[in-house]
Write an enzyme that holds these catalytic residues in place. Sequence first.
Site, PDB file in Angstrom:
ATOM      1  N   GLY A 196       0.832  -1.200   0.000  1.00 44.81           N
ATOM      2  CA  GLY A 196       0.000   0.000   0.000  1.00 44.81           C
ATOM      3  C   GLY A 196       0.863   1.244   0.000  1.00 44.81           C
ATOM      4  O   GLY A 196       2.022   1.212  -0.420  1.00 44.81           O
ATOM      5  N   CYS A 197       0.309   2.331   0.478  1.00 44.82           N
ATOM      6  CA  CYS A 197       1.037   3.595   0.529  1.00 44.82           C
ATOM      7  C   CYS A 197       2.352   3.405   1.278  1.00 44.82           C
ATOM      8  O   CYS A 197       2.373   2.909   2.403  1.00 44.82           O
ATOM      9  CB  CYS A 197       0.190   4.657   1.218  1.00 44.82           C
ATOM     10  N   PHE A 198       3.433   3.802   0.676  1.00 47.00           N
ATOM     11  CA  PHE A 198       4.749   3.500   1.259  1.00 47.00           C
ATOM     12  C   PHE A 198       5.068   4.257   2.538  1.00 47.00           C
ATOM     13  O   PHE A 198       5.947   3.871   3.283  1.00 47.00           O
ATOM     14  CB  PHE A 198       5.880   3.624   0.254  1.00 47.00           C
TER      15      PHE A 198
END
Length: 157
Positions: free
Chosen positions: A9-11
């Site tokens: 997902g979002c890093f």
Amino acid sequence: MEKATFAAGCFWGVEEAFRHLDGVASTAVGYSGGHLQNPTYHDVCSGGTGHAECVQVEYDPARVSYEQLLDVFWENHDPTQLNRQGPDVGAQYRSAIFFHGPAQEAAARASKARLEASGRFRRPIVTEITPASTFYRAEEYHQRYLEKRGLAHCRIG
């Protein structure tokens, strides 16, 4: 030192999950698994590059095992969601383990099989396990993003 690369997902939140582990020397957020050279955040967000937002972890295997890193990976996202995590949708947010060598591949596949057999998830695990390709470091403003914003204590993802 060894490297491990994970997409979940979002890093920003993924980086934060790994950053404080004993034995982790450094983390960097970036892009991997795509076909465009030197992609930018804008390129990756377009969905056309094939890259995933990911975190590359440099770690000391004498202090933290790859299996422990895998545990953190599984605990910090939903590996049953295809091309999304929470509100973030697109292949750039897919769940992936980019392995660096046969030992990491074997450990990742065994870890995934154990998790599937555990019954923890009702839906199939869609995490891809694929060879590490070129890691492109994201723009500097993305590095340690949550720490810079005073949100490092928050759990994201």
